[in-house]
Design a protein around this motif. Structure first.
Motif, PDB file in Angstrom:
ATOM      1  N   GLU A  99     -48.109-158.396  -5.810  1.00 47.53           N
ATOM      2  CA  GLU A  99     -47.493-157.515  -6.803  1.00 47.53           C
ATOM      3  C   GLU A  99     -47.080-158.289  -8.050  1.00 47.53           C
ATOM      4  O   GLU A  99     -47.229-157.794  -9.160  1.00 47.53           O
ATOM      5  CB  GLU A  99     -46.279-156.797  -6.212  1.00 47.53           C
ATOM      6  CG  GLU A  99     -46.637-155.624  -5.347  1.00 47.53           C
ATOM      7  CD  GLU A  99     -45.407-154.885  -4.831  1.00 47.53           C
ATOM      8  OE1 GLU A  99     -44.380-154.838  -5.535  1.00 47.53           O
ATOM      9  OE2 GLU A  99     -45.494-154.375  -3.711  1.00 47.53           O
ATOM     10  N   ILE A 103     -48.622-157.405 -11.654  1.00 49.12           N
ATOM     11  CA  ILE A 103     -47.751-157.033 -12.781  1.00 49.12           C
ATOM     12  C   ILE A 103     -48.123-157.860 -14.007  1.00 49.12           C
ATOM     13  O   ILE A 103     -48.239-157.337 -15.119  1.00 49.12           O
ATOM     14  CB  ILE A 103     -46.262-157.198 -12.408  1.00 49.12           C
ATOM     15  CG1 ILE A 103     -45.840-156.097 -11.437  1.00 49.12           C
ATOM     16  CG2 ILE A 103     -45.377-157.210 -13.644  1.00 49.12           C
ATOM     17  CD1 ILE A 103     -44.502-156.332 -10.753  1.00 49.12           C
ATOM     18  N   GLN A 104     -48.319-159.167 -13.824  1.00 41.64           N
ATOM     19  CA  GLN A 104     -48.712-160.044 -14.927  1.00 41.64           C
ATOM     20  C   GLN A 104     -50.082-159.639 -15.466  1.00 41.64           C
ATOM     21  O   GLN A 104     -50.289-159.582 -16.677  1.00 41.64           O
ATOM     22  CB  GLN A 104     -48.718-161.514 -14.490  1.00 41.64           C
ATOM     23  CG  GLN A 104     -49.259-162.469 -15.520  1.00 41.64           C
ATOM     24  CD  GLN A 104     -48.396-162.613 -16.760  1.00 41.64           C
ATOM     25  OE1 GLN A 104     -47.284-162.094 -16.824  1.00 41.64           O
ATOM     26  NE2 GLN A 104     -48.906-163.317 -17.739  1.00 41.64           N
ATOM     27  N   ARG A 106     -51.488-156.702 -15.374  1.00 40.47           N
ATOM     28  CA  ARG A 106     -51.360-155.440 -16.119  1.00 40.47           C
ATOM     29  C   ARG A 106     -50.765-155.671 -17.509  1.00 40.47           C
ATOM     30  O   ARG A 106     -51.186-155.043 -18.476  1.00 40.47           O
ATOM     31  CB  ARG A 106     -50.502-154.448 -15.339  1.00 40.47           C
ATOM     32  CG  ARG A 106     -51.224-153.821 -14.177  1.00 40.47           C
ATOM     33  CD  ARG A 106     -50.394-152.738 -13.505  1.00 40.47           C
ATOM     34  NE  ARG A 106     -51.069-152.232 -12.340  1.00 40.47           N
ATOM     35  CZ  ARG A 106     -50.615-152.352 -11.100  1.00 40.47           C
ATOM     36  NH1 ARG A 106     -49.452-152.949 -10.857  1.00 40.47           N
ATOM     37  NH2 ARG A 106     -51.303-151.868 -10.091  1.00 40.47           N
ATOM     38  N   ARG A 107     -49.774-156.561 -17.611  1.00 41.47           N
ATOM     39  CA  ARG A 107     -49.180-156.867 -18.923  1.00 41.47           C
ATOM     40  C   ARG A 107     -50.239-157.426 -19.876  1.00 41.47           C
ATOM     41  O   ARG A 107     -50.347-157.007 -21.016  1.00 41.47           O
ATOM     42  CB  ARG A 107     -48.051-157.889 -18.775  1.00 41.47           C
ATOM     43  CG  ARG A 107     -46.772-157.332 -18.267  1.00 41.47           C
ATOM     44  CD  ARG A 107     -45.682-158.412 -18.268  1.00 41.47           C
ATOM     45  NE  ARG A 107     -44.522-157.945 -17.555  1.00 41.47           N
ATOM     46  CZ  ARG A 107     -43.842-158.629 -16.653  1.00 41.47           C
ATOM     47  NH1 ARG A 107     -44.197-159.866 -16.362  1.00 41.47           N
ATOM     48  NH2 ARG A 107     -42.805-158.115 -16.039  1.00 41.47           N
TER      49      ARG A 107
END
Length: 153
Positions: A99, A103-104, A106-107
């Motif tokens: 996760e 998250i990284q 997606r950023r």
């Protein structure tokens, strides 16, 4: 499977396992030294004797643990003197390692997609594009598979 991918998967597994265990362990009120002492009924003078230090040194160590300034070496020595073992880990705040990586990804993907869409809009080439969210998820998934060298920048 490449050696680096195998090492990554082994590390992920170890961190995720530690994360599950770590979420069950909350630092006890007063700290681990005091709690362990209470559990084995060991006084500060007895602990000091085992460590070969003064009683004041033990009290100072307890205060340092409570303040969060005790060293791992010192805590390890105290744990050993009480018949215990120090265990420490860096664990994810929430969820599995995957996760954090996603998250990284997606950023980064969002920044790339937004920049690309802005350029395309200026050139009036946005007709027929998939949704921004779909594009971000696709690019993020590819980034996770490839893990470029600048991934964490």
């Amino acid at each position: 499977m490449s050696v680096s991918r195998a090492k990554k998967q082994q590390a992920e597994g170890k961190i995720n396992q530690a994360g599950q265990a770590g979420r069950l362990l909350a630092k006890p009120l007063g700290g681990w030294i005091v709690t362990f002492q209470a559990a084995i009924v060991m006084s500060a003078p007895a602990l000091a004797e085992r460590l070969g230090v003064s009683r004041n040194s033990v009290y100072s160590s307890i205060q340092n643990e409570q303040a969060g300034t005790i060293s791992l070496n010192q805590l390890d020595r105290i744990a050993e003197a009480m018949g215990g073992k120090l265990a420490y880990a860096i664990i994810p705040r929430e969820g599995p390692v995957e996760e954090i990586v996603m998250i990284q990804a997606r950023r980064k993907a969002k920044r790339i997609i937004q920049r690309t869409r802005a350029h395309m809009a200026l050139e009036e080439q946005t007709e027929g594009l998939r949704s921004q969210e779909e594009m971000i998820e696709e690019l993020a998934s590819e980034m996770v598979r490839e893990m470029p060298k600048d991934f964490w920048k």
